[in-house]
Design a protein around this motif. Structure first.
Motif, PDB file in Angstrom:
ATOM      1  N   ILE A  43       0.843  -1.202   0.000  1.00 19.44           N
ATOM      2  CA  ILE A  43       0.000   0.000   0.000  1.00 19.44           C
ATOM      3  C   ILE A  43       0.872   1.244   0.000  1.00 19.44           C
ATOM      4  O   ILE A  43       0.624   2.195  -0.743  1.00 19.44           O
ATOM      5  CB  ILE A  43      -0.955  -0.001   1.219  1.00 19.44           C
ATOM      6  N   SER A  44       1.910   1.241   0.815  1.00 19.70           N
ATOM      7  CA  SER A  44       2.810   2.397   0.879  1.00 19.70           C
ATOM      8  C   SER A  44       3.496   2.634  -0.464  1.00 19.70           C
ATOM      9  O   SER A  44       3.606   3.775  -0.907  1.00 19.70           O
ATOM     10  CB  SER A  44       3.859   2.194   1.969  1.00 19.70           C
ATOM     11  N   ARG A  45       3.939   1.562  -1.120  1.00 20.58           N
ATOM     12  CA  ARG A  45       4.604   1.720  -2.417  1.00 20.58           C
ATOM     13  C   ARG A  45       3.662   2.303  -3.459  1.00 20.58           C
ATOM     14  O   ARG A  45       4.026   3.207  -4.199  1.00 20.58           O
ATOM     15  CB  ARG A  45       5.148   0.371  -2.907  1.00 20.58           C
ATOM     16  N   HIS A  46       2.430   1.787  -3.523  1.00 17.18           N
ATOM     17  CA  HIS A  46       1.471   2.282  -4.510  1.00 17.18           C
ATOM     18  C   HIS A  46       1.018   3.700  -4.195  1.00 17.18           C
ATOM     19  O   HIS A  46       0.807   4.510  -5.097  1.00 17.18           O
ATOM     20  CB  HIS A  46       0.249   1.368  -4.590  1.00 17.18           C
ATOM     21  N   SER A  68      -4.800   6.076   1.670  1.00 18.36           N
ATOM     22  CA  SER A  68      -4.784   5.177   0.512  1.00 18.36           C
ATOM     23  C   SER A  68      -6.199   4.786   0.096  1.00 18.36           C
ATOM     24  O   SER A  68      -6.490   4.687  -1.096  1.00 18.36           O
ATOM     25  CB  SER A  68      -3.939   3.942   0.803  1.00 18.36           C
ATOM     26  N   ALA A  69      -7.090   4.588   1.065  1.00 20.33           N
ATOM     27  CA  ALA A  69      -8.487   4.248   0.732  1.00 20.33           C
ATOM     28  C   ALA A  69      -9.179   5.421   0.046  1.00 20.33           C
ATOM     29  O   ALA A  69      -9.949   5.224  -0.904  1.00 20.33           O
ATOM     30  CB  ALA A  69      -9.244   3.852   1.993  1.00 20.33           C
ATOM     31  N   LEU A  70      -8.901   6.647   0.494  1.00 19.03           N
ATOM     32  CA  LEU A  70      -9.499   7.823  -0.145  1.00 19.03           C
ATOM     33  C   LEU A  70      -9.005   7.975  -1.578  1.00 19.03           C
ATOM     34  O   LEU A  70      -9.790   8.217  -2.495  1.00 19.03           O
ATOM     35  CB  LEU A  70      -9.185   9.088   0.662  1.00 19.03           C
ATOM     36  N   VAL A  71      -7.711   7.834  -1.767  1.00 22.02           N
ATOM     37  CA  VAL A  71      -7.144   7.969  -3.116  1.00 22.02           C
ATOM     38  C   VAL A  71      -7.720   6.904  -4.042  1.00 22.02           C
ATOM     39  O   VAL A  71      -8.089   7.183  -5.186  1.00 22.02           O
ATOM     40  CB  VAL A  71      -5.596   7.890  -3.071  1.00 22.02           C
ATOM     41  N   ALA A  72      -7.823   5.675  -3.535  1.00 22.88           N
ATOM     42  CA  ALA A  72      -8.320   4.571  -4.368  1.00 22.88           C
ATOM     43  C   ALA A  72      -9.816   4.680  -4.645  1.00 22.88           C
ATOM     44  O   ALA A  72     -10.263   4.420  -5.762  1.00 22.88           O
ATOM     45  CB  ALA A  72      -8.016   3.242  -3.696  1.00 22.88           C
ATOM     46  N   THR A  73     -10.594   5.088  -3.665  1.00 17.75           N
ATOM     47  CA  THR A  73     -12.050   5.077  -3.802  1.00 17.75           C
ATOM     48  C   THR A  73     -12.584   6.347  -4.431  1.00 17.75           C
ATOM     49  O   THR A  73     -13.402   6.295  -5.347  1.00 17.75           O
ATOM     50  CB  THR A  73     -12.717   4.869  -2.430  1.00 17.75           C
TER      51      THR A  73
END
Length: 182
Positions: A43-46, A68-73
Motif C-alpha cells: 500500500i505504501s509503495r502504490h 490510501s483508501a481515499l485515493v483509491a475510492t
C-alpha cells in the motif's frame, strides 16, 4: 513464578492436543502478521506514486490506510461540486426532512462507503481523544464538546475532515491548520 513460565514447564502441564493447537494457532498468527506487513508495504509503495496521498497524510485524523483508501475510492474529486457533497457521499451529513418551511435534522444518513466513513470517524475519534492545543481545531472541538454529545462531535469532526480532504485534493494544495477553521 517468572522462571516457571519461561522454562516451558507451563506448556508441559497442558495436554498434548492443546499444545498442538496452540502451536498451530501461533504459526497462523505469525503468518498473518507477515502478510499484514507485506500488504502495508505494498500500500505504501502504490500510494507514494500518487501526489494526493502525500497531501492527505498531512491532515490530522488521516493515516496511511485512510489516505490510501481515499485515493483509491474517491479518485477524482472534481466529480464533487464541493466538500459537503463528498461528506454527503460518505454519509457524514444529517438526514433532513423539510415541510411547511420547517426543517428537521436527524442523525447521519449512513449512505455511501461504509469503510471510508468508518476510517474517517476513527480518525476523528483519535483527534477528539488527543486534543493538540497547538492546533486551531482543538478550540473548535472543545466548544462543540461543551454543547453536544461526544459522538455527535466525533461525526462533526469526521465531516470536517472529509471537507478538508475535498479541498486538499481539489485545489491540489498542501494542508495547513487554517483549513480547519473556515
Amino acid at each position: 513464578m517468572g522462571n516457571f513460565i519461561r522454562s516451558g514447564a507451563f506448556e508441559e502441564m497442558l495436554p498434548a492436543s492443546v499444545r498442538c493447537h496452540s502451536m498451530r494457532l501461533s504459526k497462523r498468527l505469525r503468518l498473518l502478521d507477515n502478510e499484514i506487513n507485506e500488504l502495508e508495504q505494498e500500500i505504501s509503495r502504490h500510494s507514494v506514486e500518487d501526489e494526493n496521498y502525500e497531501r492527505l497524510m498531512k491532515i490530522p485524523g488521516v493515516g496511511t490506510l485512510t489516505a490510501s483508501a481515499l485515493v483509491a475510492t474517491v479518485g477524482n474529486v472534481s466529480s464533487f461540486k464541493n466538500g459537503r457533497q463528498l461528506a454527503a457521499w460518505l454519509g457524514l451529513v444529517p438526514r433532513q426532512h423539510s415541510s411547511g418551511g420547517k426543517q428537521q435534522l436527524y442523525g447521519i444518513s449512513k449512505r455511501g462507503d461504509v469503510y471510508l466513513r468508518t476510517l474517517l470517524i476513527h480518525g476523528a475519534r483519535a483527534m477528539v481523544r488527543h486534543l493538540n492545543p497547538r492546533r486551531p481545531i482543538s478550540s473548535w472541538i472543545r466548544r462543540l464538546l461543551s454543547r453536544a454529545h461526544k459522538n455527535k462531535v466525533i461525526v462533526a469532526v469526521a465531516n470536517k475532515i472529509a471537507r478538508i480532504v475535498w479541498a486538499v485534493m481539489h485545489k491540489k494544495v498542501d494542508y495547513d491548520d487554517i483549513h480547519l477553521i473556515r
